[in-house]
Design an enzyme around this catalytic site. Structure first.
Site: not given
Ligand code: NOJ
Length: 746
Positions: A284-288
């Site tokens: 995932s992207d950061w915290g997505s």
């Protein structure tokens, strides 16, 4: 058996042994993964899907967590990002080796354009159209990063970007899909080499998908687009990355037509892992994953985890939604353990392929690190890439290249003595390395010129703000010189993640200072540093010579000096359209025709035009000058009709009729004249970058096959429809030297 047949036989034998070996190796890895999986508790499995930030360099909102070491020891963490250097990575790996199953950690980092040796920002490199040089740049970045304990780079970014307000346009290859595919392939191959080799890192194609089309150019924003555009413009570079063997993918922050990419099953499970057969894993992207709550597509973290894992996101970067919810989701029978096993297996497989189970410290070797980070070959390649990335936008009266015999040169502007600025956004701060290895523009010119040239300096103004108190000194200095080099632009962190701008003009009073410098009557060469195409009409219309120098990396000063003094003849060409006003954005070369097209700026009434502005860009896609002159002639097509199973060939002769040796980027464009769905007015389908000595010429050939004639129709079928095609060969999308029509017949 004659010799020819004997050779064939040996070749077949060797190939079968090779494939048998590869299959056997793969089988053993699959078997090892399966065996390990059997030993793992559900908690340990979920641990593999969990990625934490090391304590420094956060690129998103952080969760304070002082218990990371303990969690690693319990097998609850599969990967760390932003840990750098053999000392740091080794110390974390040591803790992972204390866990029950001793599953090694993966260390990921944004190695976007170099590690210690910083290469130009990716958009600048793209302007070189030099695939081999870009592949080499990625290879060198991988060599340095892997020597520093890194296994995985979060690159390349293969997002097509048509909006220069978007700060991340600096991180990609520009606006064109064909070129974007070629560059994606070069970079993936460069980073990975052969996975498992000591100087290889896993590539990560990002951001899946359509992140570059964020509404209004605002980072993280929504994306709303037709399926046809998604398939035709935005997805192909990702497919090219899969085909090039990309080990991992990262999904994107945006929602696509109302579904966040992170929870988007169509993108990840159906297209990527299904239709394209991608065997790696998706992070995932950061915290997505957690951010899907803000999108409003899920109620809480439990639903967020459910949505992401179901959609095919394998690893959770920093949100902790997987860690806190997957066990319960299995217990509640919302997801099967098989779903988790699939994600875990994909990650374990990569750890095996990297050789980490044989030696978890394989990439942690302090001696190798020292050698790789101080490698003069790397520095030479960075300088080469930097000079190849500089675009000559204007050169009135051939004021460039400058003579080395000049007695006095004034270097003026806020960028002249900067160090760190030259590295551009997404540079890596390598532990223990100071910024002295960066060559400033001042130093670059000093290196280039002998004692007979007097170099003068004045800062003149800051990049931002209204302070003009330095103008008088700058003008005085300019008056003393034979030539002025004025260095201006945006700051390095005005582009990059979360660096969208609504005003993309040159900041502060820099253009005002330029006006005063030009008023001295001295010849002024302007260097523009930026991470995006900026708007600079005053400069474009008034300065006699302009070099677009982007952010060129640690060798910036030397590369700029090489180009200024003609030791390198600039050849780069734009890969994004440069607007004349932000009001034209989004503006891109391969647009559709309208029912009321504009053919010139004067007749715009009841036409698809602006009443207050030209519709034409300042600099078109594919544009860039050289110190020499290229003439195109002897155009030929080998046939006028072509069947779908055949190819057609176009050839052209390019002569270097100027005084300097140089490279030309010859571009081939096509237009499908009438089709079942509207086609772009012009589309890049091939190019060749060729070196031609002054006074010599070369003939080149383009081969056009069915693939180049195909497009996605409204039913999303990839088709080549019979009918007329216009073929164009030129030096830029708006500098077509030859057009010819041929017909595709059944
Ligand atoms: C967020 C960015 O969107 C992504 O590209 C990057 O790789 C991660 N942060 C990690 O830094």
């Amino acid at each position: 058996m004659n010799i020819k047949n004997a050779n064939k036989f040996i070749l077949v034998l060797m190939l079968s042994v090779f494939f048998a070996n590869t299959n056997a190796q793969q089988k053993t890895i699959d078997q090892k993964v399966a065996a390990l999986l059997k030993q793992m508790t559900i908690e340990e499995k979920i641990g593999q899907l969990n990625q934490y930030n090391d304590d420094a360099d956060a690129t998103g909102p952080t969760t304070v967590d002082n218990d990371k070491a303990n969690q690693i020891r319990k097998g609850q963490v599969g990967s760390l990002l932003n840990a750098k250097g053999t000392v740091r990575t080794r110390s974390w790996q040591k803790i992972a080796m204390e866990s029950r199953l001793k599953i090694p950690l993966l260390f990921g980092l944004d190695v976007i354009h170099g590690y210690k040796t910083t290469f130009p920002i990716p958009l600048a490199e793209a302007a070189s159209w030099d695939l081999d040089a870009m592949q080499l740049g990625a290879r060198i970045a991988a060599t340095e990063a892997s020597a520093s304990g890194i296994h995985w780079t979060f690159a390349p970014m293969v997002d097509i970007a048509r909006d220069p307000r978007w700060g991340r346009i600096m991180e990609g290859a520009g606006e064109d899909t064909y070129l974007g595919c070629k560059i994606a392939e070069a970079r993936v191959k460069g980073f990975q080499g052969k996975l498992g080799d000591i100087n290889s890192v896993m590539a990560c194609a990002k951001h899946f998908a359509a992140y570059g089309a964020a509404v209004g150019g605002r980072d993280y924003n929504s994306v709303d687009m037709s399926d046809r555009q998604l398939w035709e413009v935005y997805l192909p570079p990702f497919k090219a990355a899969v085909d090039a063997g990309a080990a991992t993918f990262m999904n994107s922050f945006n929602d696509l037509n109302g579904v966040p990419a992170t929870g988007n099953k169509m993108l990840q499970r159906d297209i990527l892992k299904g239709k394209w057969g991608f065997k790696g894993f998706v992070v995932s992207d950061w915290g997505s994953i957690g951010e899907m709550q803000n999108h409003g597509s899920v109620k809480n973290e439990y639903e967020a985890a459910l949505s992401a894992i179901t959609a095919g996101s394998d690893m959770d970067m920093e949100s902790r939604c997987y860690k806190n919810n997957l066990t319960k989701l299995v217990a509640d029978k919302k997801i099967s353990i098989a779903l988790i096993d699939d994600a875990v297996s994909r990650i374990l497989k990569k750890k095996f392929e990297l050789g980490l189970f044989d030696d978890p410290y394989k990439y942690c070797n302090a001696d190798r690190e020292t050698a790789a980070l101080n490698n003069t070959t790397h520095v030479a390649a960075a300088r080469d890439m930097a000079k190849k990335s500089i675009i000559l936008l204007k050169n009135e009266n051939n004021i460039l290249p400058l003579s080395k015999a000049l007695k006095t040169i004034a270097l003026i502007g806020p960028m002249v003595k900067q160090l760190k600025q030259n590295k551009g956004f997404w540079d890596v701060d390598v532990p223990g390395v100071d910024s002295n290895f960066i060559v400033s523009q001042w130093k670059g010119l000093q290196n280039k010129l002998g004692a007979n040239t007097n170099l003068l300096y004045a800062k003149g103004c800051n990049i931002e703000g209204n302070d003009k108190s330095g103008f008088a000194e700058a003008i005085e200095v300019a008056k003393q010189a034979e030539v002025v080099v004025f260095s201006m632009g945006e700051k390095r962190d005005m582009s990059g993640e979360a660096k969208s701008r609504s005003d993309i003009s040159i900041p502060g009073v820099q253009e005002e200072l330029l006006k005063e410098l030009l008023a001295t009557g001295k010849p002024v060469v302007v260097l523009i540093h930026a991470g995006r195409p900026l708007v600079f009409n005053y400069t474009a219309d008034n300065a006699p010579a302009i070099l677009y120098t982007w952010w060129l990396g640690s060798e910036a000063g030397n590369a700029i000096a090489d180009v200024l003094f003609g030791d390198y003849n600039p050849a780069a060409k734009t890969t994004t359209t440069f607007p004349r006003s932000v009001g034209q954005v989004p503006i891109y070369y391969n647009h559709f025709n309208t029912g009321r097209p504009v053919t010139n700026d004067k007749e715009h009434l009841y036409r698809s035009a602006y009443n207050d502005l030209s519709i034409y860009p300042k600099y078109a896609f594919g544009y860039g000058l050289s110190y020499t002159k290229f003439e195109y002639s002897n155009f030929a097509l080998n046939k006028k009709t072509v069947k779908a199973n055949e190819t057609i060939e176009a050839s052209v002769t390019i002569a270097n009729t100027g005084k300097y040796d140089g490279e030309e980027i010859v571009q081939l464009y096509l237009k499908d004249k009438v089709a079942s769905s509207v086609r772009p007015i012009i589309e890049l389908k091939d190019f060749k970058k060729i070196f031609i000595k002054s006074g010599e010429s070369k003939t080149i050939k383009f081969v056009i096959d069915k693939e180049k004639l195909s497009f996605y129709n409204t039913q999303l079928q990839w088709v080549a429809e019979p009918g007329d095609f216009e073929l164009m060969i030129g030096a830029a999308s708006n500098d077509i030297k030859w057009k010819e029509v041929f017909e595709l017949v059944k």
